[in-house]
Write a protein that holds these residues in place. Structure first.
Motif, PDB file in Angstrom:
ATOM      1  N   UNK A   1       0.829  -1.206   0.000  1.00  0.00           N
ATOM      2  CA  UNK A   1       0.000   0.000   0.000  1.00  0.00           C
ATOM      3  C   UNK A   1       0.863   1.255   0.000  1.00  0.00           C
ATOM      4  N   UNK A   2       1.931   1.225   0.791  1.00  0.00           N
ATOM      5  CA  UNK A   2       2.815   2.377   0.864  1.00  0.00           C
ATOM      6  C   UNK A   2       3.520   2.614  -0.470  1.00  0.00           C
ATOM      7  N   UNK A   3       3.920   1.535  -1.142  1.00  0.00           N
ATOM      8  CA  UNK A   3       4.622   1.671  -2.414  1.00  0.00           C
ATOM      9  C   UNK A   3       3.741   2.342  -3.457  1.00  0.00           C
ATOM     10  N   UNK A   4       2.459   1.942  -3.535  1.00  0.00           N
ATOM     11  CA  UNK A   4       1.569   2.595  -4.509  1.00  0.00           C
ATOM     12  C   UNK A   4       1.350   4.053  -4.135  1.00  0.00           C
ATOM     13  N   UNK A   5       1.200   4.334  -2.834  1.00  0.00           N
ATOM     14  CA  UNK A   5       1.042   5.731  -2.404  1.00  0.00           C
ATOM     15  C   UNK A   5       2.285   6.542  -2.747  1.00  0.00           C
ATOM     16  N   UNK A   6       3.455   5.941  -2.568  1.00  0.00           N
ATOM     17  CA  UNK A   6       4.711   6.622  -2.919  1.00  0.00           C
ATOM     18  C   UNK A   6       4.757   6.941  -4.411  1.00  0.00           C
ATOM     19  N   UNK A   7       4.402   5.948  -5.231  1.00  0.00           N
ATOM     20  CA  UNK A   7       4.457   6.155  -6.679  1.00  0.00           C
ATOM     21  C   UNK A   7       3.425   7.192  -7.109  1.00  0.00           C
ATOM     22  N   UNK A   8       2.252   7.169  -6.495  1.00  0.00           N
ATOM     23  CA  UNK A   8       1.233   8.165  -6.814  1.00  0.00           C
ATOM     24  C   UNK A   8       1.749   9.576  -6.504  1.00  0.00           C
ATOM     25  N   UNK A   9       2.399   9.721  -5.347  1.00  0.00           N
ATOM     26  CA  UNK A   9       2.951  11.024  -4.964  1.00  0.00           C
ATOM     27  C   UNK A   9       4.016  11.477  -5.951  1.00  0.00           C
ATOM     28  N   UNK A  10       4.811  10.535  -6.454  1.00  0.00           N
ATOM     29  CA  UNK A  10       5.836  10.888  -7.448  1.00  0.00           C
ATOM     30  C   UNK A  10       5.198  11.376  -8.742  1.00  0.00           C
ATOM     31  N   UNK A  11       4.097  10.728  -9.168  1.00  0.00           N
ATOM     32  CA  UNK A  11       3.394  11.181 -10.372  1.00  0.00           C
ATOM     33  C   UNK A  11       2.839  12.586 -10.177  1.00  0.00           C
ATOM     34  N   UNK A  12       2.254  12.845  -9.012  1.00  0.00           N
ATOM     35  CA  UNK A  12       1.723  14.183  -8.755  1.00  0.00           C
ATOM     36  C   UNK A  12       2.847  15.222  -8.770  1.00  0.00           C
ATOM     37  N   UNK A  13       3.979  14.881  -8.150  1.00  0.00           N
ATOM     38  CA  UNK A  13       5.115  15.805  -8.139  1.00  0.00           C
ATOM     39  C   UNK A  13       5.679  16.018  -9.534  1.00  0.00           C
ATOM     40  N   UNK A  14       5.432  15.062 -10.436  1.00  0.00           N
ATOM     41  CA  UNK A  14       5.918  15.166 -11.819  1.00  0.00           C
ATOM     42  C   UNK A  14       4.988  15.975 -12.711  1.00  0.00           C
ATOM     43  N   UNK A  15       3.882  16.464 -12.162  1.00  0.00           N
ATOM     44  CA  UNK A  15       2.999  17.319 -12.942  1.00  0.00           C
ATOM     45  C   UNK A  15       1.701  16.683 -13.390  1.00  0.00           C
ATOM     46  N   UNK A  16       1.407  15.473 -12.949  1.00  0.00           N
ATOM     47  CA  UNK A  16       0.142  14.827 -13.298  1.00  0.00           C
ATOM     48  C   UNK A  16      -0.906  15.156 -12.234  1.00  0.00           C
ATOM     49  N   UNK A  17      -2.088  15.558 -12.666  1.00  0.00           N
ATOM     50  CA  UNK A  17      -3.170  15.853 -11.725  1.00  0.00           C
ATOM     51  C   UNK A  17      -3.791  14.574 -11.168  1.00  0.00           C
ATOM     52  N   UNK A  18      -3.838  13.538 -11.988  1.00  0.00           N
ATOM     53  CA  UNK A  18      -4.433  12.275 -11.547  1.00  0.00           C
ATOM     54  C   UNK A  18      -3.680  11.106 -12.162  1.00  0.00           C
ATOM     55  N   UNK A  19      -3.676   9.997 -11.444  1.00  0.00           N
ATOM     56  CA  UNK A  19      -3.034   8.783 -11.939  1.00  0.00           C
ATOM     57  C   UNK A  19      -3.821   7.577 -11.438  1.00  0.00           C
ATOM     58  N   UNK A  20      -4.079   6.651 -12.325  1.00  0.00           N
ATOM     59  CA  UNK A  20      -4.691   5.369 -11.977  1.00  0.00           C
ATOM     60  C   UNK A  20      -3.674   4.275 -12.239  1.00  0.00           C
ATOM     61  N   UNK A  21      -3.905   3.117 -11.627  1.00  0.00           N
ATOM     62  CA  UNK A  21      -2.952   2.012 -11.747  1.00  0.00           C
ATOM     63  C   UNK A  21      -3.652   0.754 -12.252  1.00  0.00           C
ATOM     64  N   UNK A  22      -2.917  -0.026 -13.023  1.00  0.00           N
ATOM     65  CA  UNK A  22      -3.397  -1.314 -13.521  1.00  0.00           C
ATOM     66  C   UNK A  22      -2.261  -2.318 -13.377  1.00  0.00           C
ATOM     67  N   UNK A  23      -2.526  -3.491 -12.790  1.00  0.00           N
ATOM     68  CA  UNK A  23      -1.456  -4.494 -12.677  1.00  0.00           C
ATOM     69  C   UNK A  23      -0.852  -4.825 -14.042  1.00  0.00           C
ATOM     70  N   UNK A  24       0.457  -4.908 -14.063  1.00  0.00           N
ATOM     71  CA  UNK A  24       1.165  -5.064 -15.334  1.00  0.00           C
ATOM     72  C   UNK A  24       0.799  -6.331 -16.098  1.00  0.00           C
ATOM     73  N   UNK A  25       0.653  -7.501 -15.451  1.00  0.00           N
ATOM     74  CA  UNK A  25       0.306  -8.686 -16.252  1.00  0.00           C
ATOM     75  C   UNK A  25      -1.107  -8.599 -16.819  1.00  0.00           C
TER      76      UNK A  25
END
Length: 413
Positions: free
Chosen positions: A137-161
């Motif tokens: 849970x923390x890892x996804x929250x971390x990655x979401x925060x990185x996307x926001x800091x990179x200039x994205x207003x919103x980000x959704x996630x989908x498992x890679x496989x």
């Protein structure tokens, strides 16, 4: 007019971005006309601009003064992500470095397409961390925060496989059950799916924190690190008897993400003390040389090349370490590679079998196995896939772009 959602496969070893168009998936050339960008950065010692991808590797190989970093994704969910370190004159946290990487990827995509991207659909492993929901849970929250800091207003996630299953929908008959085996740089992910008229039906997904960088680690520990003193002995400072050489610094030197953090006065003093007490002083003196000259990534690349060559079969490969000591090298044969990766092989087999159990299907029901991810090119992956489901057809998709293709199709809706 609303902007499109940018599909991003932010990988441990390589990253990619894409859009779905009326003509199909458009993989955005974000790296000198290439569809994938090595997930690596280089900070010049002169405090110049951060370099990305191939440019970062070229700076390292060219001998430029600075700090090279790779496998950034592997620290998501860990305290190390937020620790600040002095890197080429600036205090930086890995979270900020990831955000800067994603920001540059976004800007390159905007420059190519002429669009502005504020929404992203990002791939993520099924599990960032094996059997640890809190870190997951923390890892996804971390990655979401990185996307926001990179200039994205919103980000959704989908498992890679699951994204790969969408991309590979056309590789089988309707109603057939398939297994995606997605082996990336940092994780191994599996999805059992049934082909449908529209999107595939995902029956179960599973994953473990094990990937190509772990393959490199295993080969480094068994083939390269003994030449730097691993497995040796130290004389006691007081009294008789011998002590084993500490394993921990070698583990870090063989781990892509931890290499930059070994170059500290404390580590150098520790290894110098080890060399002074070593029974085989010459070997640990090589470790001191690696730290003094900051050659950890050169060693990691040499190990990776030896692994790839040995995986191809034939006479095997060679880890060339003459940049440490003239003439120093270690052979990697197909047999020694298999021995080094024996635990890895067992873990992959168990994880794939667990995915079938979660899906409630037997091995005989799998009609096709589709291999994706750069590390799926390792021979042990296809061998284990065939052993698990001997009646299935084993297919290879686009190893480096199947995930981003599926993300783009999913983003289109």
């Amino acid at each position: 007019m609303p902007t499109q959602t940018l599909a991003i496969d932010f990988g441990t070893s390589n990253s990619a971005a894409a859009l779905a168009t009326a003509q199909g998936v458009f993989r955005i050339p974000i790296e000198r006309g290439n569809e994938t960008l090595p997930t690596a950065v280089f900070f010049p010692e002169d405090k110049g601009a951060m370099r990305l991808g191939t440019s970062a590797a070229e700076a390292l190989i060219g001998g430029e003064e600075g700090r090279y970093m790779r496998a950034l994704k592997s620290v998501l969910g860990l305290p190390l992500l937020h620790e600040t370190r002095l890197i080429c004159g600036h205090r930086r946290a890995l979270s900020g470095i990831i955000a800067d990487f994603l920001s540059e990827l976004r800007q390159r995509a905007e420059a190519v397409t002429g669009q502005r991207f504020v929404r992203a659909l990002s791939g993520r492993p099924v599990h960032f961390h094996t059997a640890d929901p809190d870190k997951d849970t923390q890892a996804e929250a971390d990655l979401r925060a990185c996307y926001h800091a990179a200039g994205f207003d919103s980000v959704d996630f989908l498992p890679e496989p699951e994204a790969a299953a969408i991309a590979c929908q056309g590789m089988g008959a309707e109603g057939q059950i398939g297994l995606i085996v997605d082996i990336g740089g940092g994780t191994s992910d599996f999805s059992v799916f049934r082909t449908g008229a529209g999107r595939p039906e995902i029956l179960a997904s599973h994953g473990i924190r094990l990937g190509g960088t772990d393959f490199d680690h295993a080969v480094s520990m068994t083939h390269a690190m003994p030449h730097l003193g691993l497995g040796g002995q130290l004389r006691r400072q007081m009294g008789a008897g011998l002590l084993p050489v500490p394993r921990a610094p070698y583990v870090d030197l063989a781990t892509w993400a931890k290499i930059p953090f070994l170059y500290t006065p404390e580590t150098r003093r520790m290894v110098d003390d080890m060399a002074r007490l070593a029974v085989e002083r010459e070997r640990i003196a090589r470790f001191s040389e690696v730290l003094e000259m900051e050659l950890g990534h050169e060693l990691a690349f040499a190990v990776e090349r030896g692994k790839i060559a040995a995986n191809s079969g034939g006479a095997g490969g060679r880890i060339d370490m003459r940049f440490i000591t003239p003439g120093l090298a270690e052979e990697v044969t197909p047999d020694s590679l298999d021995t080094a990766l024996s635990e890895t092989r067992a873990a992959l087999r168990a994880a794939a079998a667990e995915t079938l159990v979660l899906a409630g299907v037997g091995p005989e029901e799998i009609g096709r196995i589709i291999l994706v991810g750069g590390s799926s090119l390792m021979r042990i992956v296809s061998e284990e896939a065939r052993a698990l489901c001997p009646g299935a057809e084993v297919l290879r998709s686009e190893a480096f772009t199947a995930v981003v293709d599926g993300l783009a199709l999913a983003a289109r809706g």
